[in-house]
Design a protein around this motif. Structure first.
Motif, PDB file in Angstrom:
ATOM      1  N   ALA A   2      45.635  15.727  46.368  1.00  0.00           N
ATOM      2  CA  ALA A   2      46.609  14.998  45.550  1.00  0.00           C
ATOM      3  C   ALA A   2      47.388  15.978  44.662  1.00  0.00           C
ATOM      4  O   ALA A   2      48.594  15.830  44.464  1.00  0.00           O
ATOM      5  CB  ALA A   2      45.900  13.942  44.692  1.00  0.00           C
ATOM      6  N   HIS A   3      46.703  16.992  44.139  1.00  0.00           N
ATOM      7  CA  HIS A   3      47.357  18.014  43.306  1.00  0.00           C
ATOM      8  C   HIS A   3      48.445  18.741  44.114  1.00  0.00           C
ATOM      9  O   HIS A   3      49.558  18.947  43.636  1.00  0.00           O
ATOM     10  CB  HIS A   3      46.285  18.994  42.797  1.00  0.00           C
ATOM     11  CG  HIS A   3      46.827  20.176  42.034  1.00  0.00           C
ATOM     12  ND1 HIS A   3      46.817  20.240  40.654  1.00  0.00           N
ATOM     13  CD2 HIS A   3      47.390  21.336  42.456  1.00  0.00           C
ATOM     14  CE1 HIS A   3      47.357  21.384  40.272  1.00  0.00           C
ATOM     15  NE2 HIS A   3      47.710  22.079  41.339  1.00  0.00           N
ATOM     16  N   GLU A   4      48.122  19.107  45.346  1.00  0.00           N
ATOM     17  CA  GLU A   4      49.112  19.809  46.180  1.00  0.00           C
ATOM     18  C   GLU A   4      50.280  18.891  46.544  1.00  0.00           C
ATOM     19  O   GLU A   4      51.425  19.337  46.590  1.00  0.00           O
ATOM     20  CB  GLU A   4      48.447  20.373  47.444  1.00  0.00           C
ATOM     21  CG  GLU A   4      47.396  21.450  47.178  1.00  0.00           C
ATOM     22  CD  GLU A   4      47.936  22.655  46.397  1.00  0.00           C
ATOM     23  OE1 GLU A   4      49.097  23.048  46.631  1.00  0.00           O
ATOM     24  OE2 GLU A   4      47.199  23.182  45.542  1.00  0.00           O
ATOM     25  N   VAL A   5      50.006  17.622  46.776  1.00  0.00           N
ATOM     26  CA  VAL A   5      51.086  16.659  47.040  1.00  0.00           C
ATOM     27  C   VAL A   5      52.005  16.560  45.818  1.00  0.00           C
ATOM     28  O   VAL A   5      53.233  16.503  45.942  1.00  0.00           O
ATOM     29  CB  VAL A   5      50.513  15.270  47.426  1.00  0.00           C
ATOM     30  CG1 VAL A   5      51.613  14.202  47.438  1.00  0.00           C
ATOM     31  CG2 VAL A   5      49.831  15.333  48.794  1.00  0.00           C
ATOM     32  N   MET A   6      51.408  16.597  44.620  1.00  0.00           N
ATOM     33  CA  MET A   6      52.221  16.572  43.395  1.00  0.00           C
ATOM     34  C   MET A   6      53.145  17.790  43.314  1.00  0.00           C
ATOM     35  O   MET A   6      54.286  17.671  42.877  1.00  0.00           O
ATOM     36  CB  MET A   6      51.326  16.521  42.150  1.00  0.00           C
ATOM     37  CG  MET A   6      50.774  15.161  41.788  1.00  0.00           C
ATOM     38  SD  MET A   6      51.972  13.796  41.712  1.00  0.00           S
ATOM     39  CE  MET A   6      53.159  14.384  40.495  1.00  0.00           C
ATOM     40  N   HIS A   7      52.649  18.966  43.732  1.00  0.00           N
ATOM     41  CA  HIS A   7      53.522  20.148  43.754  1.00  0.00           C
ATOM     42  C   HIS A   7      54.769  19.854  44.592  1.00  0.00           C
ATOM     43  O   HIS A   7      55.885  20.180  44.212  1.00  0.00           O
ATOM     44  CB  HIS A   7      52.794  21.358  44.360  1.00  0.00           C
ATOM     45  CG  HIS A   7      52.065  22.185  43.349  1.00  0.00           C
ATOM     46  ND1 HIS A   7      52.694  22.924  42.388  1.00  0.00           N
ATOM     47  CD2 HIS A   7      50.739  22.378  43.148  1.00  0.00           C
ATOM     48  CE1 HIS A   7      51.789  23.541  41.636  1.00  0.00           C
ATOM     49  NE2 HIS A   7      50.595  23.226  42.076  1.00  0.00           N
ATOM     50  N   TYR A   8      54.547  19.245  45.730  1.00  0.00           N
ATOM     51  CA  TYR A   8      55.669  18.922  46.624  1.00  0.00           C
ATOM     52  C   TYR A   8      56.614  17.927  45.945  1.00  0.00           C
ATOM     53  O   TYR A   8      57.832  18.108  45.940  1.00  0.00           O
ATOM     54  CB  TYR A   8      55.117  18.339  47.934  1.00  0.00           C
ATOM     55  CG  TYR A   8      56.183  17.950  48.923  1.00  0.00           C
ATOM     56  CD1 TYR A   8      56.573  18.830  49.933  1.00  0.00           C
ATOM     57  CD2 TYR A   8      56.804  16.707  48.850  1.00  0.00           C
ATOM     58  CE1 TYR A   8      57.559  18.475  50.841  1.00  0.00           C
ATOM     59  CE2 TYR A   8      57.787  16.343  49.748  1.00  0.00           C
ATOM     60  CZ  TYR A   8      58.166  17.227  50.751  1.00  0.00           C
ATOM     61  OH  TYR A   8      59.134  16.870  51.641  1.00  0.00           O
ATOM     62  N   LEU A  32      53.333  23.325  34.778  1.00  0.00           N
ATOM     63  CA  LEU A  32      53.421  22.782  36.133  1.00  0.00           C
ATOM     64  C   LEU A  32      52.026  22.407  36.653  1.00  0.00           C
ATOM     65  O   LEU A  32      51.822  21.326  37.201  1.00  0.00           O
ATOM     66  CB  LEU A  32      54.086  23.796  37.068  1.00  0.00           C
ATOM     67  CG  LEU A  32      54.161  23.395  38.538  1.00  0.00           C
ATOM     68  CD1 LEU A  32      55.020  22.138  38.729  1.00  0.00           C
ATOM     69  CD2 LEU A  32      54.747  24.525  39.395  1.00  0.00           C
ATOM     70  N   GLU A  33      51.055  23.297  36.460  1.00  0.00           N
ATOM     71  CA  GLU A  33      49.690  23.013  36.928  1.00  0.00           C
ATOM     72  C   GLU A  33      49.118  21.782  36.224  1.00  0.00           C
ATOM     73  O   GLU A  33      48.494  20.926  36.855  1.00  0.00           O
ATOM     74  CB  GLU A  33      48.779  24.224  36.716  1.00  0.00           C
ATOM     75  CG  GLU A  33      49.095  25.419  37.617  1.00  0.00           C
ATOM     76  CD  GLU A  33      49.159  25.061  39.102  1.00  0.00           C
ATOM     77  OE1 GLU A  33      48.277  24.323  39.591  1.00  0.00           O
ATOM     78  OE2 GLU A  33      50.106  25.491  39.776  1.00  0.00           O
ATOM     79  N   ALA A  34      49.346  21.707  34.906  1.00  0.00           N
ATOM     80  CA  ALA A  34      48.827  20.566  34.145  1.00  0.00           C
ATOM     81  C   ALA A  34      49.492  19.266  34.614  1.00  0.00           C
ATOM     82  O   ALA A  34      48.828  18.224  34.730  1.00  0.00           O
ATOM     83  CB  ALA A  34      49.049  20.780  32.657  1.00  0.00           C
TER      84      ALA A  34
HETATM   85 ZN   LIG Z   1      48.654  23.911  41.552  1.00  0.00          ZN
END
Ligand SMILES: [Zn+2]
Length: 235
Positions: free
Chosen positions: A67-73, A98-100
């Motif tokens: 889910a975290h990687e999908v959020m990056h996208y 960005l990470e938070a």
């Molecule tokens: Zn990340």
């Protein structure tokens, strides 16, 4: 503002792709995913539309990473959000924010904030809620910690475990002034270590591990881990 926009982005994605199985999580952005021996929790191979998830972690943790990687996208493809972020942050601060925000969005996807609000209204913000929410909603404890700190100001959630005892994860809300380093060792005489050793809940003053300044700490131990909610002291 940024946080509200990220929450909305995540909520829309959850609604459009429910139920969020790992496959559906990735497929919603046209990606696939693979479990692989990589040095970080997750990586997005944007060229191939492929998300890599570190092997050797629990299924719940893998789902959070996905889910975290999908959020990056999603953030990368949201021009308004990106320009808002660039206006406010640069360099390391941009990366950290960005990470938070990706963590916040991932938590919102897997553990809706309505549910967290309802639990908090009933029980108040206590360290015990970290493992309890994770268990009730079948999410990783990281997700529970992020979701809880998102609902309060001036707090920090900590999960510690292992031998020697180390900080495994921390999440802070807006305005909490400090955070422990990842993998910071917890000294044996620290309130978190004593809570774990005795199994007795703790409420009182304590600094973050390896820090000096005292905060208010609520700590709770379960299953070889210790959970803490830190608050700033009222002036
Ligand atoms: Zn990340």
């Amino acid at each position: 503002m940024l946080r509200a926009k990220v929450r909305e982005l995540a909520r829309d994605y959850r609604k459009a792709n429910a139920p969020l199985t790992p496959e559906r999580l990735a497929k919603g952005i046209g990606a696939s995913f693979e479990i692989a021996p990589i040095p970080t929790d997750g990586m997005f191979d944007f060229d191939r539309g492929r998300i890599l998830i570190a092997e050797g972690q629990s299924l719940k943790r893998q789902r959070f990473t996905l889910a975290h990687e999908v959020m990056h996208y999603l953030i990368r493809h949201d021009e308004n959000l990106l320009s808002d972020m660039h206006e406010e942050y640069a360099g390391d601060e941009f990366e950290e924010t960005l990470e938070a925000l990706c963590n916040l969005g991932a938590a919102e996807m897997l553990l809706p904030s309505e549910n967290v609000k309802a639990t908090l209204a009933k029980k108040g913000l206590r360290a015990k809620l970290i493992p309890d929410l994770a268990e009730t909603h079948q999410v990783s404890e990281e997700v529970a910690a992020i979701a809880l700190t998102d609902q309060a100001a001036h707090v920090l959630a900590v999960i510690a475990g292992g031998r020697p005892l180390k900080v495994l994860f921390s999440s802070r809300s807006e305005f909490f002034p400090a955070r422990p380093a990842k993998n910071a060792e917890v000294p044996k005489d620290h309130a978190l270590a004593l809570t774990l050793a005795t199994g007795l809940p703790f409420q009182g003053e304590a600094p973050l591990p390896k820090h000096q300044r005292p905060f208010l700490l609520d700590a709770y131990a379960k299953g070889g881990r210790v959970y803490g909610i830190y608050r700033t002291k009222p002036n």
